[in-house]
Scaffold this active site. Structure first.
Site, PDB file in Angstrom:
ATOM      1  N   ASP A  15      40.659  42.635  51.150  1.00 56.09           N
ATOM      2  CA  ASP A  15      41.184  43.447  49.944  1.00 56.09           C
ATOM      3  C   ASP A  15      42.542  43.384  50.338  1.00 56.09           C
ATOM      4  OD1 ASP A  15      41.328  45.288  48.105  1.00 56.09           O
ATOM      5  OD2 ASP A  15      40.850  47.051  49.352  1.00 56.09           O
ATOM      6  N   ARG A  28      49.857  39.855  40.274  1.00 51.80           N
ATOM      7  CA  ARG A  28      48.566  40.048  41.025  1.00 51.80           C
ATOM      8  C   ARG A  28      47.938  38.914  41.418  1.00 51.80           C
ATOM      9  NH1 ARG A  28      46.090  44.706  41.683  1.00 51.80           N
ATOM     10  NH2 ARG A  28      44.019  43.743  41.667  1.00 51.80           N
ATOM     11  N   HIS A  32      46.154  36.604  44.817  1.00 53.75           N
ATOM     12  CA  HIS A  32      44.725  36.073  45.077  1.00 53.75           C
ATOM     13  C   HIS A  32      45.089  34.635  45.644  1.00 53.75           C
ATOM     14  CE1 HIS A  32      43.067  39.455  43.482  1.00 53.75           C
ATOM     15  NE2 HIS A  32      43.348  39.221  42.049  1.00 53.75           N
ATOM     16  N   ARG A  66      38.093  44.119  35.297  1.00 54.87           N
ATOM     17  CA  ARG A  66      39.575  43.945  35.600  1.00 54.87           C
ATOM     18  C   ARG A  66      40.035  43.244  34.321  1.00 54.87           C
ATOM     19  NH1 ARG A  66      41.253  42.840  41.681  1.00 54.87           N
ATOM     20  NH2 ARG A  66      40.138  44.324  42.699  1.00 54.87           N
ATOM     21  N   LEU A 126      29.399  25.761  60.826  1.00 54.59           N
ATOM     22  CA  LEU A 126      29.489  27.144  60.366  1.00 54.59           C
ATOM     23  C   LEU A 126      28.986  27.176  58.854  1.00 54.59           C
ATOM     24  CD1 LEU A 126      31.235  29.822  60.318  1.00 54.59           C
ATOM     25  CD2 LEU A 126      33.042  28.528  59.242  1.00 54.59           C
TER      26      LEU A 126
HETATM   27  C1  FPP Z   1      40.568  42.443  46.470  1.00 53.34           C
HETATM   28  O1  FPP Z   1      42.065  42.482  46.338  1.00 53.34           O
HETATM   29  C2  FPP Z   1      40.187  40.796  45.902  1.00 53.34           C
HETATM   30  C3  FPP Z   1      39.621  40.425  45.289  1.00 53.34           C
HETATM   31  C4  FPP Z   1      39.043  41.291  44.241  1.00 53.34           C
HETATM   32  C5  FPP Z   1      39.284  38.982  45.292  1.00 53.34           C
HETATM   33  C6  FPP Z   1      39.275  38.274  46.356  1.00 53.34           C
HETATM   34  C7  FPP Z   1      39.696  37.018  45.978  1.00 53.34           C
HETATM   35  C8  FPP Z   1      40.595  35.930  47.000  1.00 53.34           C
HETATM   36  C9  FPP Z   1      40.863  36.484  48.408  1.00 53.34           C
HETATM   37  C10 FPP Z   1      41.258  34.912  46.644  1.00 53.34           C
HETATM   38  C11 FPP Z   1      40.402  33.828  45.994  1.00 53.34           C
HETATM   39  C12 FPP Z   1      39.167  33.606  46.941  1.00 53.34           C
HETATM   40  C13 FPP Z   1      38.682  32.499  46.909  1.00 53.34           C
HETATM   41  C14 FPP Z   1      37.406  32.149  47.674  1.00 53.34           C
HETATM   42  C15 FPP Z   1      39.400  31.280  46.216  1.00 53.34           C
HETATM   43  P1  FPP Z   1      42.563  43.426  45.192  1.00 53.34           P
HETATM   44  O2  FPP Z   1      43.076  42.628  43.879  1.00 53.34           O
HETATM   45  O3  FPP Z   1      41.555  44.437  44.823  1.00 53.34           O
HETATM   46  O4  FPP Z   1      44.056  43.982  45.927  1.00 53.34           O
HETATM   47  P2  FPP Z   1      44.362  45.455  45.710  1.00 53.34           P
HETATM   48  O5  FPP Z   1      43.290  46.521  46.316  1.00 53.34           O
HETATM   49  O6  FPP Z   1      45.631  45.632  46.481  1.00 53.34           O
HETATM   50  O7  FPP Z   1      44.710  45.674  43.992  1.00 53.34           O
END
Ligand code: FPP
Length: 237
Positions: A15, A28, A32, A66, A126
């Site tokens: 997160d 945003r 990611h 989203r 793994l």
């Molecule tokens: C939460 O951060 C994250 C996600 C909803 C997506 C997770 C994705 C990744 C780590 C990158 C892509 C992954 C791979 C495997 C390629 P958020 O967007 O909710 O952050 P915020 O709480 O700060 O808004």
């Protein structure tokens, strides 16, 4: 540094990507993209930290809410990650698999998933499990339907849940302290680690620190305190 713990199942709620990006005046999706880089580094560091199974929350079933532009970008990023990492995972003994629904994913992402799973299926250093369109409550409901009302054991139920095993340590970055419908069955006795670090800033040292912090915790599984040597035993398989 090598971990003194072995074959751990570590789960991570990655997160904070959005806040990491907006805090820097970036869109945003830049968060990611940086988060995908972080995942590469964490996968690389996992075996030396005693991790045998790493399950990460890449896209929850609630993330469909989203904005479409963010959903589309995430789907593309996931496909890119799988396409780009399959060869590296194969070379490093990392088996990739996906948990969650596949019927709502774009065809191109499903092809990347099939390809990555097929290429790395014999790897055994793994196991990297990416949760995509995943909801723990839906997974439990689905497994219950498969059980069809029969009296079954917890072990058999875990097979129906998707060849899962209990989570030893759950880490959530980004400062929130909740499970957000992630691995609710598997986390029954997980040790929980919450960190304010945003996921793109999380590094191998943070992973090592989270695991070492848990190594000192006594896992009682509902029992009573044990002799100090047994505290370590509960972490070793
Ligand atoms: C939460 O951060 C994250 C996600 C909803 C997506 C997770 C994705 C990744 C780590 C990158 C892509 C992954 C791979 C495997 C390629 P958020 O967007 O909710 O952050 P915020 O709480 O700060 O808004």
């Amino acid at each position: 540094m090598q971990s003194n713990l072995r074959n751990l199942h570590v789960a991570i709620i990655m997160d904070g990507n959005g806040r990491w990006a907006t805090g820097r005046g970036l869109p945003r999706i830049a968060g990611h993209t940086a988060g995908a880089e972080t995942l590469r580094r964490i996968v690389e560091a996992a075996p030396d930290n005693g991790i045998g199974v790493l399950t990460v929350y890449a896209f929850s079933s609630d993330n469909w809410k989203r904005p479409q532009v963010e959903v589309d970008a995430l789907m593309e990023l996931l496909a890119c990650y799988l396409d780009g990492e399959a060869a590296r995972c194969l070379a490093n003994g990392v088996r990739m698999s996906i948990i969650g629904r596949r019927d709502r994913l774009p065809d191109s992402l499903c092809e990347s998933i099939d390809d990555a799973e097929r290429k790395t299926r014999h790897c055994n250093l793994l196991q990297l499990r990416l949760a995509i369109d995943y909801s723990a409550r839906d997974a439990i409901l689905h497994a219950s339907e498969l059980a069809a009302g029969a009296q079954i054991t917890r072990e058999r139920f875990e097979v129906l849940l998707g060849e899962t095993r209990p989570v030893d340590i759950l880490i959530r970055t980004g400062g929130e302290q909740r499970l957000s419908d992630f691995l609710l069955w598997e986390c029954a006795y997980a040790e929980l680690v919450f960190t304010n670090r945003m996921w793109p800033d999380f590094g191998p040292f943070d992973l090592q620190r989270a695991i070492q912090q848990c190594a000192h915790r006594e896992r009682r599984f509902g029992g009573i305190p044990q002799a100090p040597a047994a505290v370590q035993d509960h972490w070793l398989r």
